[in-house]
Structures are given as structure tokens and as C-alpha cells.
Design a protein around this motif. Structure first.
Motif, PDB file in Angstrom:
ATOM      1  N   ASP A 110      25.514  34.501   3.170  1.00  0.00           N
ATOM      2  CA  ASP A 110      24.876  35.188   4.300  1.00  0.00           C
ATOM      3  C   ASP A 110      25.903  35.546   5.369  1.00  0.00           C
ATOM      4  N   GLY A 111      26.840  34.624   5.630  1.00  0.00           N
ATOM      5  CA  GLY A 111      27.872  34.925   6.608  1.00  0.00           C
ATOM      6  C   GLY A 111      28.758  36.077   6.173  1.00  0.00           C
ATOM      7  N   MET A 112      29.081  36.127   4.887  1.00  0.00           N
ATOM      8  CA  MET A 112      29.884  37.241   4.377  1.00  0.00           C
ATOM      9  C   MET A 112      29.131  38.552   4.503  1.00  0.00           C
ATOM     10  N   LEU A 113      27.810  38.537   4.213  1.00  0.00           N
ATOM     11  CA  LEU A 113      27.008  39.754   4.347  1.00  0.00           C
ATOM     12  C   LEU A 113      26.960  40.220   5.799  1.00  0.00           C
ATOM     13  N   GLU A 114      26.894  39.276   6.719  1.00  0.00           N
ATOM     14  CA  GLU A 114      26.874  39.637   8.141  1.00  0.00           C
ATOM     15  C   GLU A 114      28.157  40.356   8.535  1.00  0.00           C
ATOM     16  N   ARG A 115      29.293  39.837   8.073  1.00  0.00           N
ATOM     17  CA  ARG A 115      30.570  40.474   8.404  1.00  0.00           C
ATOM     18  C   ARG A 115      30.698  41.848   7.739  1.00  0.00           C
ATOM     19  N   LEU A 116      30.271  41.954   6.474  1.00  0.00           N
ATOM     20  CA  LEU A 116      30.332  43.244   5.791  1.00  0.00           C
ATOM     21  C   LEU A 116      29.413  44.266   6.447  1.00  0.00           C
ATOM     22  N   ASP A 117      28.233  43.830   6.868  1.00  0.00           N
ATOM     23  CA  ASP A 117      27.295  44.745   7.510  1.00  0.00           C
ATOM     24  C   ASP A 117      27.884  45.310   8.787  1.00  0.00           C
ATOM     25  N   ARG A 118      28.511  44.443   9.591  1.00  0.00           N
ATOM     26  CA  ARG A 118      29.131  44.924  10.830  1.00  0.00           C
ATOM     27  C   ARG A 118      30.281  45.875  10.534  1.00  0.00           C
ATOM     28  N   ALA A 119      31.065  45.554   9.487  1.00  0.00           N
ATOM     29  CA  ALA A 119      32.217  46.403   9.163  1.00  0.00           C
ATOM     30  C   ALA A 119      31.765  47.785   8.691  1.00  0.00           C
ATOM     31  N   PHE A 120      30.792  47.839   7.760  1.00  0.00           N
ATOM     32  CA  PHE A 120      30.327  49.128   7.256  1.00  0.00           C
ATOM     33  C   PHE A 120      29.623  49.926   8.349  1.00  0.00           C
ATOM     34  N   ASP A 121      28.830  49.261   9.173  1.00  0.00           N
ATOM     35  CA  ASP A 121      28.133  49.976  10.234  1.00  0.00           C
ATOM     36  C   ASP A 121      29.122  50.527  11.256  1.00  0.00           C
ATOM     37  N   GLY A 122      30.131  49.736  11.590  1.00  0.00           N
ATOM     38  CA  GLY A 122      31.144  50.231  12.517  1.00  0.00           C
ATOM     39  C   GLY A 122      31.927  51.406  11.941  1.00  0.00           C
ATOM     40  N   GLN A 123      32.206  51.357  10.643  1.00  0.00           N
ATOM     41  CA  GLN A 123      32.930  52.454  10.014  1.00  0.00           C
ATOM     42  C   GLN A 123      32.112  53.736  10.043  1.00  0.00           C
ATOM     43  N   ARG A 124      30.818  53.640   9.689  1.00  0.00           N
ATOM     44  CA  ARG A 124      29.976  54.836   9.680  1.00  0.00           C
ATOM     45  C   ARG A 124      29.808  55.406  11.084  1.00  0.00           C
ATOM     46  N   ARG A 125      29.615  54.515  12.067  1.00  0.00           N
ATOM     47  CA  ARG A 125      29.444  55.010  13.434  1.00  0.00           C
ATOM     48  C   ARG A 125      30.724  55.643  13.954  1.00  0.00           C
ATOM     49  N   PHE A 126      31.874  55.082  13.569  1.00  0.00           N
ATOM     50  CA  PHE A 126      33.137  55.671  14.006  1.00  0.00           C
ATOM     51  C   PHE A 126      33.314  57.067  13.430  1.00  0.00           C
ATOM     52  N   VAL A 127      33.034  57.237  12.137  1.00  0.00           N
ATOM     53  CA  VAL A 127      33.178  58.560  11.515  1.00  0.00           C
ATOM     54  C   VAL A 127      32.231  59.562  12.160  1.00  0.00           C
ATOM     55  N   ALA A 128      30.978  59.143  12.373  1.00  0.00           N
ATOM     56  CA  ALA A 128      30.007  60.063  12.965  1.00  0.00           C
ATOM     57  C   ALA A 128      30.389  60.429  14.393  1.00  0.00           C
ATOM     58  N   ASN A 129      30.767  59.435  15.197  1.00  0.00           N
ATOM     59  CA  ASN A 129      31.120  59.711  16.594  1.00  0.00           C
ATOM     60  C   ASN A 129      32.391  60.546  16.684  1.00  0.00           C
ATOM     61  N   ALA A 130      33.388  60.213  15.863  1.00  0.00           N
ATOM     62  CA  ALA A 130      34.628  60.987  15.897  1.00  0.00           C
ATOM     63  C   ALA A 130      34.389  62.430  15.463  1.00  0.00           C
TER      64      ALA A 130
END
Length: 419
Positions: A177-197
Motif C-alpha cells: 500500500d505504501g508503494m502504491l501511494e508513492r507511485l500514485d503521487r509520482a504518476f499524478d505529478g507527472q501527468r499534471r506537469f505535462v498538462a500544465n507545461a
């Protein structure tokens, strides 16, 4: 490829005239003979041993341990009975001992026989109970496996949240569960960065295009300045296509927000009608066989998927080449396939074509015709719809791309239409 020639290994035979409705597939011919049969039998045995579940292995271990302990118990029982009988007859005379020795052997034989029978029957019961106990002990792991199979980068918000005693399995689930939490934050941050940029970059590009168009519309513009302005406009347009591709790629990487019934045949027909002017001006021969292929998904994403396949076939083609588009049921799944002629593509380069900014020519920025995101978006859209995309080199040059999507819920899968 000339008529009658067989495609090389790893290539798909080109569509022949009048054979538009036949799906292209990569066929591998296995050599016959005794060697094949022997290797097949070896592969079957190895597959059985490799696929033996942990529950079955635990059951076998429980059973083997029980039979080993039971056999030792039978031996101890035999020795105890023999010692007791000998102790009871220790005070008798030699003649009486000889007379009763036959009876002692019969008693020991019956004791051993019934002990082994009891061991066998109780052993079967122990194996059955061991199978049940193993299943009960492994049920938390089965829950973890089911959730892990269901997870993808678009559903990382799910958690196992295993309840029960604080043991090793609970610790494993909490770590997962902890690994999923970190992966979720990483993927969400990546998608938001691409969209915002991408959004931030579109504004200055739009301003640049407007300024260039206004400057070029002035009546006193010199020919040299007009040439430079046209070049800058083309460069700006390519950057805009790149930004639009990144935006679309970021959108397709997310979980589907819109799910509707869509016919891939109608989508392909719409895309071909939209690109009819480009297809006519290209001089390419277009062949199509569009049959119903109902799916459930995002209509906009699916239309972009088919459009990217057709545009890719249009851009990376040869003079007097051909494009074949077909849709329908392929191996029991709704599918769309786009085949195009072109330059020879080695099989080992196929996977790299689905990476961002990669093209068949091998360069990353040398082509001004596209942003290099076409097949990357195709793969992203297919993954969002839980489908499969495959690409094979075409005999004589070119590419064959096949997209298969899941059968809609409530609609039984039909037999594969290989026609």
C-alpha cells in the motif's frame, strides 16, 4: 514483394488485390517431426511443474510430512508391540516360546497391516485438510494478487487495506500500500506537469503565430523576410502540434472519464472521410473493409487513435504506395487494422516506434512532418481501454498495426473473424 513469394520470418504478407477483407497476422510455422513432439512433451511437463500453485506445493509438503511421521509412528508401534509380547512370554519355557512364536508373528503382521491401512486413510484426510488449511492461510495473498492484477497506472488509488493479525502477510500488504501511494503521487505529478507545461507553452506559441501572420500581411514585406517568416510559421506550427500531442498524451494516460458504445467501423469511416483530401492528394491507393466492431470507450480518444494510425500510414509511405484499413471482429475481439506500404523496417525497431519522439527513420527531431507522438498516443489510448496493440513489419516494406479492444460487457465474444 512479388506475387507467389513467401514473406521472411517475422514479416506479414502484404494484402493482395481483392483480398482486402482478410486480416493480416504473423504466422510462425513450427518444424515437424519427432524433435517437435519430444520438445512439446518436455514443454508440457515443464509447464505443469512451473505452474504448480503454492497451495498445491504446501499441500504436498503437508502430506509428505504427515506420511513420514506416520511411517515412523507405525515403526515405533511395531517395536512396542513386539517388546511387550516378548516381555509377557519371557518367563515361559523354550517349548512354549516356540509354540507361541507363530502367534506372535501373526499379531505383529496384523498390527502392521492395520496400522498401514489406518495411515493411508488418515493420510488422505490429512491431505484434504492440508489443502483447506493452505487455502485459508494463503487467502490474504490471493487478495493481494487480485488487487495487484487489477491495478494499473490509472487505478493506483486503490489500496489493499488488509485487516487481521499483525503478521508477515499484513506487513507485506502495508508495504505494498505504501508503494502504491508513492507511485500514485509520482504518476499524478507527472501527468499534471505535462498538462500544465503544455498549457503554458500554447500561449506564447499562439502569440508568436499571430505576430508572424500580422508581420507577413504587411504590403511592404521583402521577399527575404517573407521567406524567413514562412519558415518560422512552419516551425511554430510544428511546435503547436507537439504541444497538442503532449496534451492528448497526458489526457489519454488518465483513467477513462467517458464511456459510451462506439463502433470502430463507423469511427474508421469518419476518420477516412475527414482525411479524404490528404489521401486524394497523396496519390496513394486506399483499400478499406469496414465491418461493425462495437466497443465501450471514449469516442474522442478512439477517433484520435484511428486518425493517428491512418496519418502515420499516410506520412510514412512511398510513391504510388497503398493503405489498407479494415475493422471488425479479429480473434473474438473488436479490432481495427491499418496496413501501409513504405520503407523496410527491421523487426527489432518496431517496439521503439511506440516510444515518444521516435520515427521509422531513427531520428528524433529531423522530421518536420510530425511530432513523433502518433504511435505513443495510440498505445496510451489502447492501454486506457485495456486493449492490445501489435505491430509487424510488412513484407516488401511498410507496417501493419492491429488494435484489439475488449468485448463490451454483456456481449459474448464471437469467433475470430479471420476471413
Amino acid at each position: 514483394m512479388r506475387p507467389g513469394e513467401r514473406p521472411e520470418p517475422g514479416q506479414v504478407e502484404a494484402t493482395r488485390p481483392g483480398d482486402t477483407g482478410t486480416w493480416r497476422s504473423l504466422n510462425s510455422v513450427a518444424p515437424g517431426g519427432e524433435t517437435t513432439e519430444r520438445s512439446s512433451a518436455h514443454a508440457t511437463v515443464r509447464r505443469f511443474t512451473d505452474n504448480l500453485s503454492l497451495r498445491a506445493r504446501l499441500t504436498l509438503i503437508y502430506g509428505m510430512l504427515f506420511f513420514a511421521a506416520g511411517s515412523l509412528l507405525v515403526l515405533v508401534n511395531y517395536l512396542v508391540v513386539a517388546v511387550l509380547l516378548n516381555a509377557l512370554l519371557a518367563e515361559e519355557s523354550l517349548a512354549e516360546l516356540i509354540e507361541h512364536s507363530h502367534h506372535i508373528e501373526q499379531v505383529l503382521t496384523h498390527v502392521t497391516r492395520f496400522s498401514l491401512l489406518a495411515l493411508f486413510l488418515v493420510g488422505l484426510l490429512a491431505v484434504a485438510l492440508g489443502y483447506a488449511v493452505a487455502g485459508r492461510a494463503l487467502s490474504p495473498l490471493q487478495k493481494i494478487t487480485r488487487i495487484a492484477r487489477r491495478l494499473s497506472e490509472r487505478s493506483l488509488h486503490e489500496r489493499i487495506a488488509l485487516s487481521g493479525p499483525d503478521d508477515e502477510i499484513r506487513e507485506l500488504a502495508d508495504t505494498f500500500d505504501g508503494m502504491l501511494e508513492r507511485l500514485d503521487r509520482a504518476f499524478d505529478g507527472q501527468r499534471r506537469f505535462v498538462a500544465n507545461a503544455s498549457h503554458e507553452l500554447r500561449t506564447p506559441l499562439a502569440i508568436n503565430r499571430t505576430l508572424l501572420e500580422v508581420a507577413l500581411s504587411a504590403p511592404d514585406v521583402s521577399p527575404d523576410l517573407k521567406t524567413v517568416g514562412q519558415t518560422l510559421l512552419e516551425t511554430n506550427a510544428r511546435h503547436e502540434r507537439l504541444i497538442d500531442g503532449l496534451l492528448f498524451l497526458a489526457k489519454s494516460d488518465r483513467e477513462l472519464e467517458v464511456k459510451a458504445k462506439v463502433d470502430l467501423g463507423e469511427v474508421a469511416g469518419t476518420v477516412l472521410s475527414q482525411l479524404s483530401a490528404d489521401l486524394d492528394s497523396s496519390g496513394l491507393s486506399l483499400r478499406q473493409d469496414l465491418r461493425p466492431a462495437p466497443v465501450v470507450g471514449d469516442p474522442v480518444l478512439l477517433e484520435r487513435l484511428v486518425a493517428n494510425l491512418v496519418e502515420n500510414a499516410l506520412k510514412y509511405n512511398v510513391d504510388d504506395g497503398e493503405i489498407t484499413v479494415r475493422s471488425g471482429m479479429y480473434e473474438g475481439m473488436p479490432a481495427v487494422q491499418v496496413e501501409n506500404s513504405g520503407k523496410l523496417i527491421p523487426a527489432y525497431e518496431i517496439e521503439g516506434l511506440f516510444e515518444p519522439f521516435r520515427r521509422g527513420s531513427g531520428d528524433r527531431v529531423g522530421s518536420g512532418r510530425s511530432a513523433g507522438l502518433g504511435l505513443s498516443i495510440v498505445r496510451s489510448v489502447v492501454r486506457a481501454h485495456e486493449g492490445v496493440v501489435t505491430a509487424w513489419p510488412r513484407a516488401g516494406g511498410g507496417l501493419v498495426v492491429t488494435v484489439c479492444l475488449p468485448v463490451p460487457p454483456g456481449q459474448g465474444g464471437e469467433s475470430g473473424d479471420r476471413r
